[in-house]
Design a protein around this motif. Structure first.
Motif, PDB file in Angstrom:
ATOM      1  N   GLY A 192      -2.987  12.442  -3.994  1.00 32.69           N
ATOM      2  CA  GLY A 192      -3.739  11.925  -2.849  1.00 32.69           C
ATOM      3  C   GLY A 192      -4.276  10.531  -3.104  1.00 32.69           C
ATOM      4  N   GLY A 193      -4.558   9.838  -2.045  1.00 35.35           N
ATOM      5  CA  GLY A 193      -5.090   8.490  -2.142  1.00 35.35           C
ATOM      6  C   GLY A 193      -4.009   7.441  -2.011  1.00 35.35           C
ATOM      7  N   TYR A 194      -4.451   6.189  -2.084  1.00 32.26           N
ATOM      8  CA  TYR A 194      -3.568   5.051  -1.902  1.00 32.26           C
ATOM      9  C   TYR A 194      -3.858   3.994  -2.951  1.00 32.26           C
ATOM     10  CZ  TYR A 194      -2.720   7.202   2.596  1.00 32.26           C
ATOM     11  OH  TYR A 194      -2.376   8.088   3.576  1.00 32.26           O
ATOM     12  N   ARG A 221       0.856  -1.196   0.000  1.00 29.28           N
ATOM     13  CA  ARG A 221       0.000   0.000   0.000  1.00 29.28           C
ATOM     14  C   ARG A 221       0.892   1.247   0.000  1.00 29.28           C
ATOM     15  NH1 ARG A 221      -5.424   1.410   1.641  1.00 29.28           N
ATOM     16  NH2 ARG A 221      -5.450   3.426   2.695  1.00 29.28           N
ATOM     17  N   SER A 222       0.673   2.112  -0.965  1.00 33.35           N
ATOM     18  CA  SER A 222       1.497   3.303  -1.108  1.00 33.35           C
ATOM     19  C   SER A 222       0.623   4.494  -1.495  1.00 33.35           C
ATOM     20  CB  SER A 222       2.567   3.066  -2.179  1.00 33.35           C
ATOM     21  OG  SER A 222       3.434   4.173  -2.258  1.00 33.35           O
ATOM     22  N   SER A 223       1.092   5.674  -1.170  1.00 31.35           N
ATOM     23  CA  SER A 223       0.368   6.888  -1.532  1.00 31.35           C
ATOM     24  C   SER A 223       0.577   7.193  -3.015  1.00 31.35           C
ATOM     25  CB  SER A 223       0.833   8.064  -0.678  1.00 31.35           C
ATOM     26  OG  SER A 223       2.211   8.266  -0.852  1.00 31.35           O
ATOM     27  N   THR A 224      -0.351   7.944  -3.581  1.00 27.52           N
ATOM     28  CA  THR A 224      -0.259   8.308  -4.992  1.00 27.52           C
ATOM     29  C   THR A 224      -0.219   9.818  -5.144  1.00 27.52           C
ATOM     30  OG1 THR A 224      -2.658   8.338  -5.270  1.00 27.52           O
ATOM     31  CG2 THR A 224      -1.535   6.272  -5.749  1.00 27.52           C
ATOM     32  N   LYS A 225       0.303  10.236  -6.270  1.00 29.07           N
ATOM     33  CA  LYS A 225       0.346  11.661  -6.586  1.00 29.07           C
ATOM     34  C   LYS A 225      -1.095  12.188  -6.623  1.00 29.07           C
ATOM     35  CE  LYS A 225       2.095  14.850 -10.055  1.00 29.07           C
ATOM     36  NZ  LYS A 225       2.806  14.953 -11.348  1.00 29.07           N
TER      37      LYS A 225
END
Length: 181
Positions: free
Chosen positions: A136-138, A130-134
């Motif tokens: 916002g969000g995951y 699980r990682s953050s995205t450009k």
């Protein structure tokens, strides 16, 4: 060539981030590198980055590389992570799944530059992380760039435990704490 220059300047910046030669508290404990140069571009053992890596490590900064996502064939680790003139320089991290199986994408050794040393030195979780995205969000992401931050985190914990530990002591502690798969 601009990218190569930028990388070398980034290593130089890490030695003195605030530009004040009288301070050292701003120097990072670890530099995590999620990049590599394909052997087809410069050749497998090009030394363009080696001195910069040696310099930051001489200053006490542990340098970690993601092994790359060019597996499963042998000797697919990109330069400079493929360098192995010692058992722990250009320390790189491969990726495993939840079952401790090396991801098929994870680049593999043995080393091509300097010896037949084991590469990558360690592996960490790198499948469906699980990682953050450009913006916002995951999302769930897979790759050695997801695995290497676990080891960079271990460096930070080791430095918290022993601020005077050398780069070599920290790398060996990580290797010695790993399970041989």
């Amino acid at each position: 060539s601009a990218t190569l220059s930028d990388i070398l300047q980034a290593f130089q910046w890490a030695l003195n981030p605030d530009g004040d030669d009288g301070t050292t508290d701003d120097v990072p404990d670890v530099i995590l590198n999620s990049w590599g140069v394909p052997a087809s571009l410069f050749g497998p053992c090009d030394a363009t980055f080696w001195q910069a890596i040696d310099n930051v490590e001489a200053a006490g900064i542990v340098t970690i590389f993601a092994a790359g996502n060019e597996g499963p064939d042998p000797q697919t680790i990109r330069n400079p992570a493929s360098r192995a003139s010692s058992p722990i320089n250009s320390f790189c991290v491969g990726a495993v799944d939840n079952y401790k199986v090396v991801g098929s994408f994870s680049s593999r050794g043995p080393a091509v530059c300097g010896s037949e040393n084991i590469k990558p030195e360690v592996v960490a979780p790198g499948v469906s992380i699980r990682s953050s995205t450009k913006g916002g969000g995951y999302v769930l992401m897979t790759g050695t760039s997801m695995a290497a931050p676990y080891i960079a985190g271990m460096v930070a914990l080791a430095r918290q435990y022993n601020p005077d530990a050398t780069v070599e002591e920290i790398k060996w502690a990580i290797i010695e704490s790993a399970e041989d798969l």
